[in-house]
Design a protein around this motif. Structure first.
Motif, PDB file in Angstrom:
ATOM      1  N   PRO A   1       1.292  -0.074  -5.263  1.00 23.20           N
ATOM      2  CA  PRO A   1       2.530  -0.621  -4.677  1.00 23.20           C
ATOM      3  C   PRO A   1       3.643   0.407  -4.508  1.00 23.20           C
ATOM      4  CG  PRO A   1       2.211  -1.418  -6.930  1.00 23.20           C
ATOM      5  CD  PRO A   1       0.936  -0.746  -6.529  1.00 23.20           C
ATOM      6  N   THR A   2       3.740   1.367  -5.424  1.00 20.81           N
ATOM      7  CA  THR A   2       4.778   2.392  -5.311  1.00 20.81           C
ATOM      8  C   THR A   2       4.531   3.294  -4.115  1.00 20.81           C
ATOM      9  OG1 THR A   2       5.109   2.386  -7.708  1.00 20.81           O
ATOM     10  CG2 THR A   2       5.919   4.305  -6.500  1.00 20.81           C
ATOM     11  N   LEU A   3       3.312   3.797  -3.995  1.00 17.57           N
ATOM     12  CA  LEU A   3       2.993   4.700  -2.894  1.00 17.57           C
ATOM     13  C   LEU A   3       2.960   3.965  -1.558  1.00 17.57           C
ATOM     14  CD1 LEU A   3       0.257   6.964  -4.547  1.00 17.57           C
ATOM     15  CD2 LEU A   3       2.738   7.319  -4.401  1.00 17.57           C
ATOM     16  N   LYS A   4       2.547   2.724  -1.573  1.00 12.07           N
ATOM     17  CA  LYS A   4       2.546   1.929  -0.344  1.00 12.07           C
ATOM     18  C   LYS A   4       3.966   1.777   0.193  1.00 12.07           C
ATOM     19  CE  LYS A   4       0.783  -2.453   1.544  1.00 12.07           C
ATOM     20  NZ  LYS A   4       2.042  -3.008   2.095  1.00 12.07           N
ATOM     21  N   LYS A   5       4.901   1.458  -0.721  1.00  8.31           N
ATOM     22  CA  LYS A   5       6.298   1.311  -0.301  1.00  8.31           C
ATOM     23  C   LYS A   5       6.862   2.644   0.174  1.00  8.31           C
ATOM     24  CE  LYS A   5      10.432  -0.628   0.021  1.00  8.31           C
ATOM     25  NZ  LYS A   5      11.282   0.540   0.303  1.00  8.31           N
ATOM     26  N   ALA A   6       6.547   3.733  -0.521  1.00  9.04           N
ATOM     27  CA  ALA A   6       7.028   5.047  -0.097  1.00  9.04           C
ATOM     28  C   ALA A   6       6.485   5.402   1.276  1.00  9.04           C
ATOM     29  CB  ALA A   6       6.626   6.104  -1.131  1.00  9.04           C
ATOM     30  N   SER A   7       5.224   5.058   1.526  1.00  3.85           N
ATOM     31  CA  SER A   7       4.624   5.297   2.835  1.00  3.85           C
ATOM     32  C   SER A   7       5.335   4.489   3.921  1.00  3.85           C
ATOM     33  CB  SER A   7       3.134   4.937   2.800  1.00  3.85           C
ATOM     34  OG  SER A   7       2.547   5.078   4.082  1.00  3.85           O
ATOM     35  N   GLU A   8       5.672   3.253   3.604  1.00  2.00           N
ATOM     36  CA  GLU A   8       6.405   2.413   4.549  1.00  2.00           C
ATOM     37  C   GLU A   8       7.795   2.975   4.839  1.00  2.00           C
ATOM     38  OE1 GLU A   8       6.224  -1.307   2.550  1.00  2.00           O
ATOM     39  OE2 GLU A   8       4.176  -1.752   3.210  1.00  2.00           O
ATOM     40  N   ASP A   9       8.331   3.743   3.879  1.00  3.65           N
ATOM     41  CA  ASP A   9       9.614   4.415   4.074  1.00  3.65           C
ATOM     42  C   ASP A   9       9.432   5.781   4.724  1.00  3.65           C
ATOM     43  OD1 ASP A   9      11.309   2.427   3.125  1.00  3.65           O
ATOM     44  OD2 ASP A   9      11.092   3.072   1.044  1.00  3.65           O
ATOM     45  N   CYS A  10       8.227   6.008   5.275  1.00  8.82           N
ATOM     46  CA  CYS A  10       7.913   7.202   6.079  1.00  8.82           C
ATOM     47  C   CYS A  10       7.755   8.479   5.265  1.00  8.82           C
ATOM     48  CB  CYS A  10       8.956   7.413   7.176  1.00  8.82           C
ATOM     49  SG  CYS A  10       9.067   6.028   8.323  1.00  8.82           S
ATOM     50  N   MET A  11       7.494   8.375   3.956  1.00  5.39           N
ATOM     51  CA  MET A  11       7.213   9.576   3.172  1.00  5.39           C
ATOM     52  C   MET A  11       5.824  10.095   3.502  1.00  5.39           C
ATOM     53  SD  MET A  11       7.248  10.150  -0.991  1.00  5.39           S
ATOM     54  CE  MET A  11       8.942  10.755  -1.155  1.00  5.39           C
ATOM     55  N   GLN A  12       5.723  11.406   3.722  1.00  8.34           N
ATOM     56  CA  GLN A  12       4.426  12.060   3.847  1.00  8.34           C
ATOM     57  C   GLN A  12       3.941  12.424   2.448  1.00  8.34           C
ATOM     58  OE1 GLN A  12       4.117  15.164   7.057  1.00  8.34           O
ATOM     59  NE2 GLN A  12       6.356  14.941   7.036  1.00  8.34           N
ATOM     60  N   PHE A  13       2.623  12.426   2.250  1.00  9.29           N
ATOM     61  CA  PHE A  13       2.075  12.745   0.934  1.00  9.29           C
ATOM     62  C   PHE A  13       1.224  14.007   0.967  1.00  9.29           C
ATOM     63  CE2 PHE A  13       2.208   7.943   0.501  1.00  9.29           C
ATOM     64  CZ  PHE A  13       3.337   7.948  -0.290  1.00  9.29           C
ATOM     65  N   TYR A  14       1.285  14.722  -0.138  1.00  3.45           N
ATOM     66  CA  TYR A  14       0.346  15.801  -0.413  1.00  3.45           C
ATOM     67  C   TYR A  14      -0.252  15.474  -1.774  1.00  3.45           C
ATOM     68  CZ  TYR A  14      -1.583  20.504  -1.108  1.00  3.45           C
ATOM     69  OH  TYR A  14      -2.434  21.576  -1.318  1.00  3.45           O
ATOM     70  N   PHE A  15      -1.543  15.173  -1.809  1.00  6.21           N
ATOM     71  CA  PHE A  15      -2.183  14.781  -3.061  1.00  6.21           C
ATOM     72  C   PHE A  15      -2.748  16.030  -3.738  1.00  6.21           C
ATOM     73  CE2 PHE A  15      -2.097  10.983  -0.465  1.00  6.21           C
ATOM     74  CZ  PHE A  15      -1.587  10.059  -1.354  1.00  6.21           C
TER      75      PHE A  15
ATOM     76  N   GLN B   1      11.126  -1.119  -9.857  1.00  8.22           N
ATOM     77  CA  GLN B   1      10.076  -1.216  -8.846  1.00  8.22           C
ATOM     78  C   GLN B   1       8.687  -1.224  -9.478  1.00  8.22           C
ATOM     79  OE1 GLN B   1       7.723   1.260  -7.718  1.00  8.22           O
ATOM     80  NE2 GLN B   1       8.284   2.730  -9.305  1.00  8.22           N
ATOM     81  N   GLY B   2       8.570  -0.674 -10.677  1.00  7.78           N
ATOM     82  CA  GLY B   2       7.276  -0.654 -11.355  1.00  7.78           C
ATOM     83  C   GLY B   2       6.753  -2.042 -11.700  1.00  7.78           C
ATOM     84  N   LEU B   3       7.643  -3.018 -11.759  1.00  2.60           N
ATOM     85  CA  LEU B   3       7.218  -4.381 -12.072  1.00  2.60           C
ATOM     86  C   LEU B   3       6.410  -4.994 -10.951  1.00  2.60           C
ATOM     87  CD1 LEU B   3      10.429  -5.820 -13.765  1.00  2.60           C
ATOM     88  CD2 LEU B   3       8.318  -5.070 -14.869  1.00  2.60           C
ATOM     89  N   GLN B   4       6.449  -4.383  -9.769  1.00  5.88           N
ATOM     90  CA  GLN B   4       5.672  -4.909  -8.640  1.00  5.88           C
ATOM     91  C   GLN B   4       4.172  -4.908  -8.926  1.00  5.88           C
ATOM     92  OE1 GLN B   4       6.722  -2.443  -5.324  1.00  5.88           O
ATOM     93  NE2 GLN B   4       8.860  -3.092  -5.314  1.00  5.88           N
ATOM     94  N   SER B   5       3.746  -4.033  -9.816  1.00  2.00           N
ATOM     95  CA  SER B   5       2.322  -3.946 -10.134  1.00  2.00           C
ATOM     96  C   SER B   5       1.901  -4.902 -11.234  1.00  2.00           C
ATOM     97  CB  SER B   5       1.980  -2.512 -10.546  1.00  2.00           C
ATOM     98  OG  SER B   5       2.722  -2.141 -11.698  1.00  2.00           O
ATOM     99  N   ASN B   6       2.825  -5.822 -11.638  1.00  4.56           N
ATOM    100  CA  ASN B   6       2.542  -6.782 -12.714  1.00  4.56           C
ATOM    101  C   ASN B   6       2.057  -6.098 -13.974  1.00  4.56           C
ATOM    102  OD1 ASN B   6       3.162  -9.084 -11.090  1.00  4.56           O
ATOM    103  ND2 ASN B   6       1.165  -8.862 -10.090  1.00  4.56           N
ATOM    104  N   ILE B   7       2.697  -4.984 -14.307  1.00  3.19           N
ATOM    105  CA  ILE B   7       2.234  -4.148 -15.411  1.00  3.19           C
ATOM    106  C   ILE B   7       2.251  -4.888 -16.744  1.00  3.19           C
ATOM    107  CG2 ILE B   7       4.537  -3.153 -15.808  1.00  3.19           C
ATOM    108  CD1 ILE B   7       3.119  -0.488 -16.403  1.00  3.19           C
ATOM    109  N   LEU B   8       3.203  -5.809 -16.915  1.00  3.34           N
ATOM    110  CA  LEU B   8       3.297  -6.516 -18.196  1.00  3.34           C
ATOM    111  C   LEU B   8       2.134  -7.478 -18.423  1.00  3.34           C
ATOM    112  CD1 LEU B   8       7.121  -7.349 -18.283  1.00  3.34           C
ATOM    113  CD2 LEU B   8       5.903  -5.723 -19.729  1.00  3.34           C
TER     114      LEU B   8
END
Length: 295
Positions: A100-114, A285-292
């Motif tokens: 969810p974090t990287l998906k949102k960042a991608s939607e905000d047009c961030m390019q990634f280098y893994f 924003q980390g709560l989006q992954s239902n971490i708890l």
């Protein structure tokens, strides 16, 4: 550059204790819906500096669930910068949209280098930075977690006149920038307590680079095993506290801070009638992954 959507405010926490302790939370998490808390503070002057230098691209580093990565991506979209995220773990290259974090960042047009784990360990090396510049062109570099002199400057603005009566200012610690700014804004009668989310007190040296006084201490007993690690006790505490006080917490940073302060109060750590201010640094924003729910 980055507009504050809602000014932070201090919220009183009502609870019974035999020591006359007064407890308040500074709600920095409400500053901005996408760039909340310390991330807003850390990025504000960095973006102004990038603009002053005539840069159009921001490059930074982080892990798969990094609040910092999400914040830089959103800030870049809002302030009209291209953004590049160097992500730890090349195995994520084919499945980042499941995160969810990287998906949102991608939607905000961030390019990634893994980056591979080896590359990531050497992320600030001249050779690796040269490789990144060859691939992406000129950029303004923001360190992992955002901590640098501009971040500390932003965090120095967290405390205001309404906070002068507090004896202890408590905050979670990651890369040390937030507490450094808080330390620099302390009044002579105040002390800052930092609660590291990682094992050990190695971050002390980083804080000492920026801190302008010695009225601070790290409380290293509430990391719950290390970064991003927690257990059922912490999860139960977060759910109960959040429900009772209507303050959302997450288990990586703020949950550990609040648990630690409440535990220290119960053990008589603070002098009687102390006035304590907890800094809510956001990171929700980390709560989006239902971490708890994953324990």
């Amino acid at each position: 550059m980055l507009p504050i959507q809602h000014p932070s405010h201090n919220q009183k926490i009502s609870f019974e204790n035999p020591y006359g302790i007064s407890l308040f939370v500074k709600r920095e998490d409400v500053l901005h819906e996408e760039i909340s808390g310390n991330k807003f503070r850390k990025l504000y002057y960095n973006l102004l500096e990038a603009q002053r230098q005539g840069k159009t691209k921001l490059l930074t580093f982080g892990g798969a669930y990094s609040n910092h990565i999400a914040a830089v991506a959103a800030a870049g979209r809002i302030a009209n910068f291209e953004t590049i995220g160097v992500i730890r773990g090349d195995e994520l290259a084919t499945k980042y949209l499941e995160n969810p974090t990287l998906k949102k960042a991608s939607e905000d047009c961030m390019q990634f280098y893994f980056a591979t784990r080896t590359q990531y360990r050497e992320k600030y090396s001249i050779e690796f930075l040269a490789e990144l510049k060859e691939k992406f062109g000129d950029f303004y570099l923001i360190p992992e977690g955002g901590t640098n002199e501009f971040a500390v400057k932003g965090c120095e603005e967290i405390l205001t006149e309404e906070d002068h009566s507090f004896d202890f200012i408590c905050c979670a610690v990651g890369t040390g920038g937030t507490i450094s700014g808080i330390i620099n804004s302390l009044l002579p009668h105040q002390k800052a307590l930092g609660f590291p989310a990682l094992k050990g007190d190695f971050i002390k040296d980083e804080i000492a680079q920026y801190a302008k006084n010695n009225r601070w201490e790290l409380i290293t007993d509430y990391h719950f095993g290390g970064y991003a690690k927690f257990n059922a006790n912490l999860s139960t505490f977060i759910k109960a506290f959040s429900q009772k006080n209507l303050i959302p917490l997450e288990p990586i940073y703020t949950g550990k801070l609040f648990f630690g302060v409440m535990d220290l109060i119960s053990k008589g750590y603070f002098p009687k009638n102390s006035q304590i201010l907890l800094i809510h640094t956001g990171g929700l924003q980390g709560l989006q992954s239902n971490i708890l729910e994953k324990i």
